[in-house]
Structures are given as structure tokens and as C-alpha cells.
Motif scaffolding. Structure first.
Motif, mmCIF file in Angstrom:
data_model
loop_
_atom_site.group_PDB
_atom_site.id
_atom_site.type_symbol
_atom_site.label_atom_id
_atom_site.label_comp_id
_atom_site.label_asym_id
_atom_site.label_seq_id
_atom_site.Cartn_x
_atom_site.Cartn_y
_atom_site.Cartn_z
ATOM 1 N N SER A 5 0.361 16.961 31.400
ATOM 2 C CA SER A 5 0.351 18.291 31.385
ATOM 3 C C SER A 5 0.551 18.832 33.788
ATOM 4 N N PRO A 6 1.402 19.990 33.123
ATOM 5 C CA PRO A 6 1.450 19.874 34.631
ATOM 6 C C PRO A 6 0.112 20.661 35.124
ATOM 7 N N GLY A 7 -0.100 20.664 36.357
ATOM 8 C CA GLY A 7 -1.589 20.704 37.229
ATOM 9 C C GLY A 7 -2.916 20.075 36.677
ATOM 10 N N THR A 8 -2.292 18.985 36.011
ATOM 11 C CA THR A 8 -3.966 17.875 35.502
ATOM 12 C C THR A 8 -4.005 17.338 36.854
ATOM 13 N N LYS A 9 -5.359 16.703 36.669
ATOM 14 C CA LYS A 9 -5.387 15.761 37.767
ATOM 15 C C LYS A 9 -6.493 14.902 37.222
ATOM 16 N N PRO A 10 -6.220 13.089 38.246
ATOM 17 C CA PRO A 10 -6.677 12.829 37.615
ATOM 18 C C PRO A 10 -8.253 12.128 37.792
ATOM 19 N N VAL A 11 -8.863 11.703 37.246
ATOM 20 C CA VAL A 11 -9.944 10.972 37.802
ATOM 21 C C VAL A 11 -10.670 10.701 39.099
ATOM 22 N N PHE A 12 -9.397 10.256 39.950
ATOM 23 C CA PHE A 12 -9.698 9.360 40.916
ATOM 24 C C PHE A 12 -9.234 10.936 41.913
ATOM 25 N N ALA A 13 -8.697 11.956 42.130
ATOM 26 C CA ALA A 13 -8.254 13.008 42.751
ATOM 27 C C ALA A 13 -9.625 13.310 43.576
ATOM 28 N N GLY A 14 -9.506 13.107 45.021
ATOM 29 C CA GLY A 14 -10.317 13.455 45.818
ATOM 30 C C GLY A 14 -12.054 12.505 46.472
ATOM 31 N N ARG A 15 -11.602 11.385 45.558
ATOM 32 C CA ARG A 15 -12.724 10.553 45.576
ATOM 33 C C ARG A 15 -12.061 9.130 46.829
ATOM 34 N N SER A 16 -12.984 8.175 46.628
ATOM 35 C CA SER A 16 -12.728 7.496 47.370
ATOM 36 C C SER A 16 -13.274 5.940 46.774
ATOM 37 N N PHE A 17 -12.854 5.194 46.599
ATOM 38 C CA PHE A 17 -12.893 3.282 46.240
ATOM 39 C C PHE A 17 -12.793 2.131 47.787
ATOM 40 N N ARG A 18 -13.335 1.642 47.013
ATOM 41 C CA ARG A 18 -13.137 0.096 48.403
ATOM 42 C C ARG A 18 -12.936 -0.431 46.635
ATOM 43 N N VAL A 19 -11.422 -1.792 47.082
ATOM 44 C CA VAL A 19 -11.019 -2.492 45.879
ATOM 45 C C VAL A 19 -11.251 -4.332 47.042
ATOM 46 N N ASP A 20 -11.724 -4.617 46.617
ATOM 47 C CA ASP A 20 -12.385 -6.160 46.615
ATOM 48 C C ASP A 20 -11.473 -7.266 45.589
ATOM 49 N N TYR A 21 -10.403 -7.751 46.759
ATOM 50 C CA TYR A 21 -10.058 -9.104 45.980
ATOM 51 C C TYR A 21 -9.956 -10.155 46.669
#
Length: 112
Positions: A5-21
Motif C-alpha cells: 500500500s502507498p506509504g507502507t513501511k517495511p519491518v526493517f525501515a529505520g533499523r540496522s542489521f548485520r548479515v554473516d555469510y
């Protein structure tokens, strides 16, 4: 794929993550609207690479998002990140045209 929907934010918006591959770790910081990513490779052969890019995303399941962006050097990145389960799949074509398929844990970082 689920429609956004227009204006919908994802759960990750405004957040920081580390990915370990295997062989590579990165910090991904998302803007408040979820439309920009700041990335920094913190270990592995691309350690020290960092930048900011516009990203596109689509929710594909409960807490699961497909996120893609192109870096300034031409590298392309596609993530399938499961924020509910803390898992990331990534597909990355480096500027030298090498292709990488990676998977590993996705961990929230403390607020900046």
C-alpha cells in the motif's frame, strides 16, 4: 507477491542489521522510509567497501522481504531476508562480474 500500500513501511525501515555469510559479513542500515540502504562490508574479500544506494523491496511473506539495490561501482545485490526468523539469502554480482550466492544469520544491531 504481496502488494504494498502507498506509504507502507517495511519491518526493517529505520533499523540496522548485520548479515554473516561464509567469508563475508556486512552491516546494512535502512532509512526511516525503507527506500535507502547504507551498507558496509566489515569482513571478507570486500572488507572496507561501503556506500549508500536506493533500494526496492517487496514483502513476500510474513516478515520476509526481497530487497534489491545497485551499488555505485555497478555491483548488484538481491537479498531475501527473513526478519522474523533471522535468516538471509543474498545474491551478489560484484563489479568484476563474479557472482556470489550466500546465506547466513541476520541479526539486529543496536540503534546508532
Amino acid at each position: 507477491m504481496e502488494k504494498q500500500s502507498p506509504g507502507t513501511k517495511p519491518v526493517f525501515a529505520g533499523r540496522s542489521f548485520r548479515v554473516d555469510y561464509e567469508g563475508l559479513s556486512a552491516h546494512n542500515r535502512y532509512s526511516e522510509d525503507g527506500e535507502t540502504i547504507r551498507y558496509e562490508i566489515v569482513s571478507g574479500p570486500y572488507a572496507g567497501a561501503s556506500g549508500e544506494a536506493r533500494c526496492q523491496w517487496r514483502q513476500v511473506g510474513d516478515g520476509v522481504y526481497a530487497i534489491s539495490w545497485q551499488e555505485a561501482d555497478g555491483a548488484t545485490v538481491v537479498h531475501l531476508d527473513d526478519f522474523a526468523q533471522g535468516r538471509s539469502l543474498a545474491y551478489f554480482t560484484a563489479a568484476d562480474m563474479s557472482f556470489h550466492r550466500m546465506q547466513g544469520p541476520l541479526t539486529a544491531l543496536a540503534a546508532d
